[in-house]
Design an enzyme around this catalytic site. Structure first.
Site, PDB file in Angstrom:
ATOM      1  N   THR A  91       0.811  -1.248   0.046  1.00 17.65           N
ATOM      2  CA  THR A  91      -0.001  -0.034  -0.095  1.00 17.65           C
ATOM      3  C   THR A  91       0.798   1.218  -0.039  1.00 17.65           C
ATOM      4  OG1 THR A  91      -1.443  -1.164   1.174  1.00 17.65           O
ATOM      5  CG2 THR A  91      -1.740   1.186   1.267  1.00 17.65           C
ATOM      6  N   LYS A 167      -7.195   1.589  -2.832  1.00 18.63           N
ATOM      7  CA  LYS A 167      -6.805   0.775  -1.640  1.00 18.63           C
ATOM      8  C   LYS A 167      -6.904   1.790  -0.256  1.00 18.63           C
ATOM      9  CE  LYS A 167      -4.996  -2.016   1.377  1.00 18.63           C
ATOM     10  NZ  LYS A 167      -5.531  -2.794   1.942  1.00 18.63           N
ATOM     11  N   LYS A 235       0.250   4.898   8.660  1.00 22.99           N
ATOM     12  CA  LYS A 235       1.005   5.261   7.412  1.00 22.99           C
ATOM     13  C   LYS A 235      -0.205   5.481   6.187  1.00 22.99           C
ATOM     14  CE  LYS A 235       1.694   1.641   4.925  1.00 22.99           C
ATOM     15  NZ  LYS A 235       1.449   0.837   3.870  1.00 22.99           N
TER      16      LYS A 235
HETATM   17  P1  NAP Z   1       5.279  -6.187   7.543  1.00 17.82           P
HETATM   18  O1  NAP Z   1       4.877  -7.653   8.019  1.00 17.82           O
HETATM   19  O2  NAP Z   1       5.866  -5.294   8.575  1.00 17.82           O
HETATM   20  O3  NAP Z   1       6.568  -6.731   6.433  1.00 17.82           O
HETATM   21  C1  NAP Z   1       7.092  -5.643   5.901  1.00 17.82           C
HETATM   22  C2  NAP Z   1       8.044  -5.915   5.149  1.00 17.82           C
HETATM   23  O4  NAP Z   1       8.983  -4.788   4.602  1.00 17.82           O
HETATM   24  C3  NAP Z   1       9.279  -6.851   5.862  1.00 17.82           C
HETATM   25  O5  NAP Z   1       9.565  -7.839   4.810  1.00 17.82           O
HETATM   26  C4  NAP Z   1      10.274  -5.702   5.956  1.00 17.82           C
HETATM   27  O6  NAP Z   1      11.836  -6.437   5.950  1.00 17.82           O
HETATM   28  C5  NAP Z   1      10.239  -5.121   4.899  1.00 17.82           C
HETATM   29  N1  NAP Z   1      10.975  -3.611   5.083  1.00 17.82           N
HETATM   30  C6  NAP Z   1      10.306  -2.573   5.861  1.00 17.82           C
HETATM   31  N2  NAP Z   1      11.499  -1.621   5.496  1.00 17.82           N
HETATM   32  C7  NAP Z   1      12.258  -2.040   4.921  1.00 17.82           C
HETATM   33  C8  NAP Z   1      13.397  -1.371   4.512  1.00 17.82           C
HETATM   34  N3  NAP Z   1      14.087   0.017   4.679  1.00 17.82           N
HETATM   35  N4  NAP Z   1      14.194  -2.197   3.942  1.00 17.82           N
HETATM   36  C9  NAP Z   1      14.212  -3.394   3.230  1.00 17.82           C
HETATM   37  N5  NAP Z   1      13.132  -4.160   3.781  1.00 17.82           N
HETATM   38  C10 NAP Z   1      12.065  -3.444   4.399  1.00 17.82           C
HETATM   39  O7  NAP Z   1       4.323  -5.713   6.888  1.00 17.82           O
HETATM   40  P2  NAP Z   1       2.878  -6.341   6.148  1.00 17.82           P
HETATM   41  O8  NAP Z   1       1.767  -6.598   7.077  1.00 17.82           O
HETATM   42  O9  NAP Z   1       3.374  -7.582   5.467  1.00 17.82           O
HETATM   43  O10 NAP Z   1       2.552  -5.389   5.290  1.00 17.82           O
HETATM   44  C11 NAP Z   1       3.394  -5.167   3.870  1.00 17.82           C
HETATM   45  C12 NAP Z   1       2.489  -4.228   3.102  1.00 17.82           C
HETATM   46  O11 NAP Z   1       1.251  -4.589   2.798  1.00 17.82           O
HETATM   47  C13 NAP Z   1       2.241  -2.704   3.737  1.00 17.82           C
HETATM   48  O12 NAP Z   1       2.351  -1.844   2.697  1.00 17.82           O
HETATM   49  C14 NAP Z   1       0.956  -2.875   4.193  1.00 17.82           C
HETATM   50  O13 NAP Z   1       0.138  -1.646   4.220  1.00 17.82           O
HETATM   51  C15 NAP Z   1       0.194  -3.772   3.323  1.00 17.82           C
HETATM   52  N6  NAP Z   1      -0.965  -4.645   3.578  1.00 17.82           N
HETATM   53  C16 NAP Z   1      -0.784  -5.201   4.899  1.00 17.82           C
HETATM   54  C17 NAP Z   1      -2.031  -5.889   5.228  1.00 17.82           C
HETATM   55  C18 NAP Z   1      -2.290  -6.608   6.503  1.00 17.82           C
HETATM   56  O14 NAP Z   1      -3.218  -6.928   7.114  1.00 17.82           O
HETATM   57  N7  NAP Z   1      -1.142  -6.804   7.258  1.00 17.82           N
HETATM   58  C19 NAP Z   1      -2.948  -6.094   4.309  1.00 17.82           C
HETATM   59  C20 NAP Z   1      -3.223  -5.307   3.108  1.00 17.82           C
HETATM   60  C21 NAP Z   1      -1.623  -4.991   2.808  1.00 17.82           C
HETATM   61  P3  NAP Z   1      12.122  -6.958   7.670  1.00 17.82           P
HETATM   62  O15 NAP Z   1      11.521  -8.387   7.745  1.00 17.82           O
HETATM   63  O16 NAP Z   1      13.722  -6.932   7.525  1.00 17.82           O
HETATM   64  O17 NAP Z   1      11.730  -6.129   8.707  1.00 17.82           O
END
Ligand code: NAP
Length: 294
Positions: A91, A167, A235
């Protein structure tokens, strides 16, 4: 197909595993070390550039700055395999989606904005709703891949920013629903009505939608493990505020939920599910230390 994958967080790991289950060869990169047992069948690669040597690459990083750092600042687009299609499922802002469209065009790579609806458990079961926008040939090239990670692909046209705006609007409206339910509980619990009974009433009458069903259960159970982290939801509220600013609009309900999430994050609850905002409203914890978000 050979698929690269960048970002094996809660969502990315579930989606990448479904691509493996569908028979694709997945080469994935994650910033921090991933235990191979957690991602059986996925080849972990040492640098992000390796994931761009494929037929298509998915990016599921957390936000705009992460995409800038990992992909744009590192010049990965210029080093990508010719003809590759890049699918960004994170997102991200409408502004970055527009910038990415131009940058991909410059190096003749396909670009599809494909943010998703659904939490990690939904991603794990391959039931995401995918909001896809991009040039028709780029979308067609990756459609079979999207079918492996989602139950439906909603095609929103050729302008990638449409998918991102849709989204962001969805998440803004879920946050509003969470806050609406919390404020309903404030009024009804004050006269001794149990919140489970109140939710049964509203789900069975006025508000039968998915967001109400899912988040009323969390508010009833007082279960705030993510799910979707409050810091990521904040965010998204910021992205919505920015998208409004770009067209000269301030949205008052959006401002209220953004402040609620900022309070939750300031109170150290950023890693909790975003429905923690409802708990803070019900318990009348309105303000916390200033995080610079207010
Ligand atoms: P998450 O579990 O916090 O995963 C975030 C990912 O981004 C991890 O692989 C993290 O790596 C990586 N990352 C963050 N900052 C970084 C950086 N500076 N350099 C390299 N890697 C970095 O988050 P998530 O829930 O999977 O969400 C991911 C995306 O999907 C977001 O945009 C979120 O808004 C969207 N989303 C989430 C959901 C939900 O329900 N969770 C639903 C729909 C959409 P590390 O493992 O090293 O930290």
């Amino acid at each position: 197909m050979q698929i690269g994958f960048i970002g094996l967080g809660s969502m990315g790991s579930a989606m990448a595993l479904n691509l493996v289950k569908a028979g694709h060869e997945v080469r994935a990169w994650n910033r921090s070390r991933i235990v191979q047992d957690r991602v059986p069948g996925i080849t972990l690669v040492p640098v992000a550039a390796d994931a761009f040597q494929a037929d298509a690459v998915f990016t599921m990083l957390s936000d705009d700055p992460a995409i800038r750092e990992v992909i744009l600042d590192a010049g990965l687009l210029a080093k990508a395999r010719p003809g590759l299609t890049h699918v960004i499922t994170s997102t991200i802002s409408v502004a970055l989606a527009r910038e990415l469209e131009v940058l991909h065009e410059k190096v003749a790579l396909g670009y599809v904005s494909a943010p998703v609806l659904g939490r990690p458990n939904v991603a794990a079961s391959g039931q995401l709703n995918i909001l896809a926008a991009g040039k028709a040939d780029a979308v067609a090239a990756i459609e079979p891949l999207l079918a492996s990670i989602g139950k439906r692909v909603w095609k929103l046209g050729e302008d990638p920013a449409r998918a991102n705006a849709a989204k962001i609007a969805c998440n803004m409206m879920i946050a509003m629903a969470i806050e609406a339910m919390a404020e309903g509980v404030v009024l009804t619990e004050s006269v001794g009505l149990d919140r489970a009974d109140f939710f049964e009433l509203i789900l069975g009458t006025l508000f039968s939608g998915r967001a109400y069903e899912s988040y009323s259960a969390q508010i009833t159970d007082r279960s705030f493990e993510p799910g979707f982290k409050a810091k990521l939801a904040l965010k998204d509220m910021r992205l919505a505020v920015e998208a409004g600013n770009q067209i000269g609009r301030t949205l008052p309900m959006l401002e209220a939920v953004r402040e609620g999430l900022a309070n939750a994050v300031s109170a150290g609850l950023g890693e909790k599910d975003w429905s923690i905002m409802a708990d803070m409203t019900v318990r009348n914890i309105a303000t916390a230390t200033d995080s610079g978000e207010r």
